[in-house]
Design a protein around this motif. Structure first.
Motif, PDB file in Angstrom:
ATOM      1  N   GLY A 536       0.896  -1.101  -0.051  1.00  0.00           N
ATOM      2  CA  GLY A 536      -0.045  -0.002  -0.101  1.00  0.00           C
ATOM      3  C   GLY A 536       0.981   1.290   0.103  1.00  0.00           C
ATOM      4  N   ASP A 537       0.308   2.433  -0.352  1.00  0.00           N
ATOM      5  CA  ASP A 537       1.080   3.631  -0.470  1.00  0.00           C
ATOM      6  C   ASP A 537       0.622   4.655   0.596  1.00  0.00           C
ATOM      7  N   TYR A 554     -11.701  -4.250   5.772  1.00  0.00           N
ATOM      8  CA  TYR A 554     -11.723  -2.716   5.808  1.00  0.00           C
ATOM      9  C   TYR A 554     -11.190  -2.148   4.487  1.00  0.00           C
ATOM     10  N   ALA A 555      -9.802  -2.801   3.720  1.00  0.00           N
ATOM     11  CA  ALA A 555      -9.257  -2.418   2.807  1.00  0.00           C
ATOM     12  C   ALA A 555     -10.154  -2.463   1.574  1.00  0.00           C
ATOM     13  N   ALA A 556     -10.824  -3.606   1.465  1.00  0.00           N
ATOM     14  CA  ALA A 556     -11.601  -4.041   0.585  1.00  0.00           C
ATOM     15  C   ALA A 556     -12.822  -2.840   0.375  1.00  0.00           C
ATOM     16  N   GLN A 557     -13.179  -2.469   1.551  1.00  0.00           N
ATOM     17  CA  GLN A 557     -14.505  -1.692   1.646  1.00  0.00           C
ATOM     18  C   GLN A 557     -14.000  -0.058   1.476  1.00  0.00           C
ATOM     19  N   HIS A 558     -12.816   0.023   1.552  1.00  0.00           N
ATOM     20  CA  HIS A 558     -12.098   1.427   1.236  1.00  0.00           C
ATOM     21  C   HIS A 558     -11.214   1.580   0.144  1.00  0.00           C
ATOM     22  N   ILE A 563      -3.890   0.620   1.243  1.00  0.00           N
ATOM     23  CA  ILE A 563      -3.553   0.080   2.583  1.00  0.00           C
ATOM     24  C   ILE A 563      -2.634  -0.987   2.366  1.00  0.00           C
ATOM     25  N   GLY A 564      -1.298  -0.931   2.967  1.00  0.00           N
ATOM     26  CA  GLY A 564      -0.589  -2.143   3.198  1.00  0.00           C
ATOM     27  C   GLY A 564      -0.785  -2.821   4.507  1.00  0.00           C
ATOM     28  N   ASP A 648     -12.112   2.333  11.670  1.00  0.00           N
ATOM     29  CA  ASP A 648     -12.296   3.313  10.846  1.00  0.00           C
ATOM     30  C   ASP A 648     -11.901   4.653  11.509  1.00  0.00           C
ATOM     31  N   LYS A 649     -12.161   4.693  12.935  1.00  0.00           N
ATOM     32  CA  LYS A 649     -11.596   5.904  13.584  1.00  0.00           C
ATOM     33  C   LYS A 649     -10.418   6.268  13.358  1.00  0.00           C
ATOM     34  N   TYR A 650      -9.572   4.964  13.727  1.00  0.00           N
ATOM     35  CA  TYR A 650      -7.943   5.265  13.786  1.00  0.00           C
ATOM     36  C   TYR A 650      -7.314   5.345  12.292  1.00  0.00           C
ATOM     37  N   VAL A 651      -8.024   4.657  11.186  1.00  0.00           N
ATOM     38  CA  VAL A 651      -7.691   4.876   9.968  1.00  0.00           C
ATOM     39  C   VAL A 651      -7.725   6.331   9.386  1.00  0.00           C
ATOM     40  N   GLN A 652      -8.896   6.919   9.633  1.00  0.00           N
ATOM     41  CA  GLN A 652      -9.073   8.253   9.209  1.00  0.00           C
ATOM     42  C   GLN A 652      -8.436   9.256   9.921  1.00  0.00           C
ATOM     43  N   GLN A 653      -7.990   9.031  11.326  1.00  0.00           N
ATOM     44  CA  GLN A 653      -7.069   9.731  11.773  1.00  0.00           C
ATOM     45  C   GLN A 653      -5.858   9.965  11.609  1.00  0.00           C
ATOM     46  N   LEU A 654      -5.234   8.688  10.810  1.00  0.00           N
ATOM     47  CA  LEU A 654      -3.939   8.475  10.437  1.00  0.00           C
ATOM     48  C   LEU A 654      -4.113   9.318   8.981  1.00  0.00           C
TER      49      LEU A 654
END
Length: 657
Positions: A536-537, A554-558, A563-564, A648-654
């Motif tokens: 992922g990049d 999650y990666a498949a849904q977004h 995402i690596g 999702d909360k932590y992915v969006q934060q990053l």
């Protein structure tokens, strides 16, 4: 004191005398060296030498003994050189444990002596494992384990006796009852009249003997050995004795009534045996003086040799390198593959490992005819027999100790915890015995402990824990946590091939919920190597177990986020190279795991990245973990508990950093 020489000839009696007086004279010398600061600690066995010497004389030299602190007579009767023993007691690199253990906390395969740990009770279960090995091989041998009267209060004592009785094992449990556990008298230790009464409760033979009478000890152990081999049953022996010095020299003897020293001084095992040999005209006063002087000269020469050792410097590479026994090279998969569920891949790998390793023994609650709580070993007993697929009593600690005993005797073993949560009952054996034994004296612990773990199945607080972090902190263990059917099989076969102790975590929610192609033939996946699930990049998720599937979902849904995903697969030892590479790929890292946050393994990964990969980061390392509560039962509460609900909360934060 009455001595029954039975069938012993004069030559044997004289040899027994030298064998008995030798450790007494060594002890007297060691007490001088202790006062001179040449050794740092000493646990004196003065007054109870007859037990260690008599028991060892009654066994064959290749029969394993599990001694304790005050059993110098075991080591000397097995002819361990005094100069090397002295190096051991000084903490020398040339001692039996290379400076890693003190006093009598060491073992020697060459002398069939298993080194003790300070927790005392676990020695008894190791004897069960060695005795089981003798039984499986149909060898006419026994194992003998020492304990003190204080040690009989430990749970391991009762578990070990129960396992030995249920499995009809040729093992001798020898209690040295010297009246005190450090300073606690027997009146505060137990309420039975004598400890042999406990033998009846386990359906085994119990004998009480005079532990200060060398010949009585020898004949009792010899008879017990014959009985254990012939009847294939355990024996409990209580040897009554007294220690004439403190628990160890620094503790003193102020808590002991002075009159006891006078009473027991008259029963001194060395003096009493000398008197007997004089009565039957085998020894004179001059003979005694001559023998003692000869032994003292020998001791002085060995001590002089043992004290010539020079200081040594620590070698960090060697210390770390000696943690594990060498593991075999991976076996690559060959041939075709078949779609298998996670649980079937586990069963397949375990079955092929049984075929690959005829010395592999499976143990666990309900794993035989019933096939285990999750049916992973269903049909195994019919294929491999009840000797190799063994139902166990509810004795987790004793069974882990038995597994270690099997390892000493050249077997492999797998212990299934019915649920990973139940491992707490065997914690001591795992973290203090299995994990440390190779580092301590080079003895591998060829044991795999399967740990059905994790939540998401509505099993509540005692059947759902993710407790891998308890074990990643323990040097000497290997900790494996597969996420896919292919890895489930390959890592299990690798763990069973590995001579080191492996904690093998398998997520219950994955058992029947995922499937993928799995090679049909036997293969192994290298322990200690992570797997890049996808490159992922934008951000990198480092995870393992169920977290891999959460991240993939999650990666498949977004698809808008690149995402690596790194599947660690092994938590100890950890693949730092793979971690650094995925950190470098994105500069933004989320560590995801099902375990609770505080003290979870993600904290270690996060700290390592901050320390070693700081220049590669574009944002702080974040951790997504489950709530810091026990695992709740109700589905709505469990869903809220699990880390997945906050991913999702932590992915969006990053992403927005």
């Amino acid at each position: 004191m009455y001595f029954n020489r039975s069938d012993l000839n004069d030559t044997q009696l004289l040899s027994f005398y030298r064998t008995l007086v030798y450790p007494r004279l060594i002890e007297e010398k060691m007490l001088l060296l202790l006062r001179q600061g040449k050794i740092s600690k000493w646990f004196s066995g003065i007054g109870q030498e007859a037990i260690a010497v008599g028991a060892t004389l009654a066994l064959e030299p290749d029969e394993w003994i599990m001694p304790l602190h005050r059993n110098l007579g075991v080591f000397t009767t097995r002819h361990m050189p005094l100069d090397k023993l002295l190096l051991q007691w000084q903490g020398s690199e040339h001692g039996y444990s290379q400076g890693r253990e003190r006093s009598f906390h060491f073992g020697s395969r060459a002398h069939h002596i298993c080194g003790m740990i300070s927790h005392l009770g676990p020695q008894l279960s190791i004897a069960d494992g060695i005795a089981l090995a003798h039984k499986l091989r149909k060898e006419e041998k026994v194992a003998l384990a020492f304990t003190g009267e204080g040690g009989t209060s430990e749970g391991e004592f009762h578990e070990a006796l129960n396992v030995a009785a249920v499995w009809d094992l040729p093992v001798i449990f020898l209690i040295e009852n010297n009246g005190y556990g450090l300073s606690t008298p027997v009146s505060e230790q137990y309420r039975c009249n004598n400890l042999t009464e406990r033998a009846a409760g386990y359906g085994m033979k119990g004998i009480q003997i005079d532990g200060n009478n060398l010949l009585e000890v020898f004949l009792a152990i010899r008879e017990a050995r014959s009985y254990a081999i012939t009847e294939q049953k355990p024996v409990l022996i209580e040897a009554m004795t007294f220690r004439m010095r403190g628990h160890e020299e620094a503790s003193g003897v102020k808590y002991v009534p002075p009159e006891l020293f006078e009473i027991w001084g008259k029963k001194d095992p060395v003096v009493q045996f000398e008197n007997y040999l004089q009565e039957i005209k085998l020894l004179t006063e001059n003979d005694i003086k001559s023998i003692r002087e000869d032994l003292k000269r020998q001791i002085e020469a060995d001590v002089a040799k043992g004290l010539t050792d020079t200081p040594f410097e620590a070698d960090t590479h060697k210390e770390l390198n000696d943690l594990y026994a060498p593991a075999p090279a991976p076996v690559a998969p060959a041939g075709g593959s078949t779609e298998k569920r996670f649980i079937n891949a586990l069963s397949d790998g375990l079955k092929q490992a049984m075929e690959q390793h005829p010395e592999l023994i499976l143990m666990g609650q309900d794993i035989a005819g019933y096939g285990g709580a999750f049916k992973i070993t269903e049909g195994f007993m019919e294929q491999f027999g009840a000797d190799r697929v063994r139902n166990t009593p509810l004795c987790e600690s004793a069974i882990v100790g038995t597994a270690l005993g099997l390892s000493l005797a050249g077997f492999k073993s797998m212990v299934e915890m019915q649920f990973g949560d139940f491992v707490t009952c065997g914690f001591n054996q795992i973290v203090n015995n299995l994990a440390k034994i190779h580092y301590r004296w080079g003895q591998p612990a060829d044991v795999v402990i399967r740990m059905p773990s994790g939540g998401g199945v509505g099993a509540g607080p005692f059947h759902s824990q993710s407790n891998e972090a308890w074990f990643t902190h323990v040097p000497g263990l290997k900790v494996v946590y597969p996420a896919t059917p292919e890895d489930a099989k390959g890592l299990l076969t690798a763990a069973l091939a590995d001579p080191n102790p492996v904690m093998y975590f398998e997520h219950k929610a994955l058992y029947r919920s995922i499937s993928s192609p799995v090679p049909d033939a036997y293969y192994t996946v290298e322990i200690g190597k992570a797997r890049l699930v996808q490159a992922g990049d934008d951000i990198s998720i480092i995870t393992y177990g169920s977290g891999v599937h959460w991240a993939m979902e999650y990666a498949a849904q977004h698809p808008e986020i690149s995402i690596g995903i790194l599947d660690l697969r092994t938590l100890l030892p950890l693949d730092y190279t793979a971690i650094q590479e995925i950190v470098a790929a994105t500069g933004k890292v989320l560590v995801l795991h099902e375990d609770t946050l505080i003290g979870g393994f993600g904290a270690e990964i996060s700290a390592w990245i901050a320390e070693h990969c700081f220049s590669l980061l574009d944002a702080p390392v974040l951790r997504c973990a489950s709530l810091d509560t026990p695992v709740p039962f109700a589905p709505v509460l469990e869903k809220n508990f699990l880390a997945k609900s906050r991913l999702d909360k932590y992915v969006q934060q990053l992403m927005h950093w």
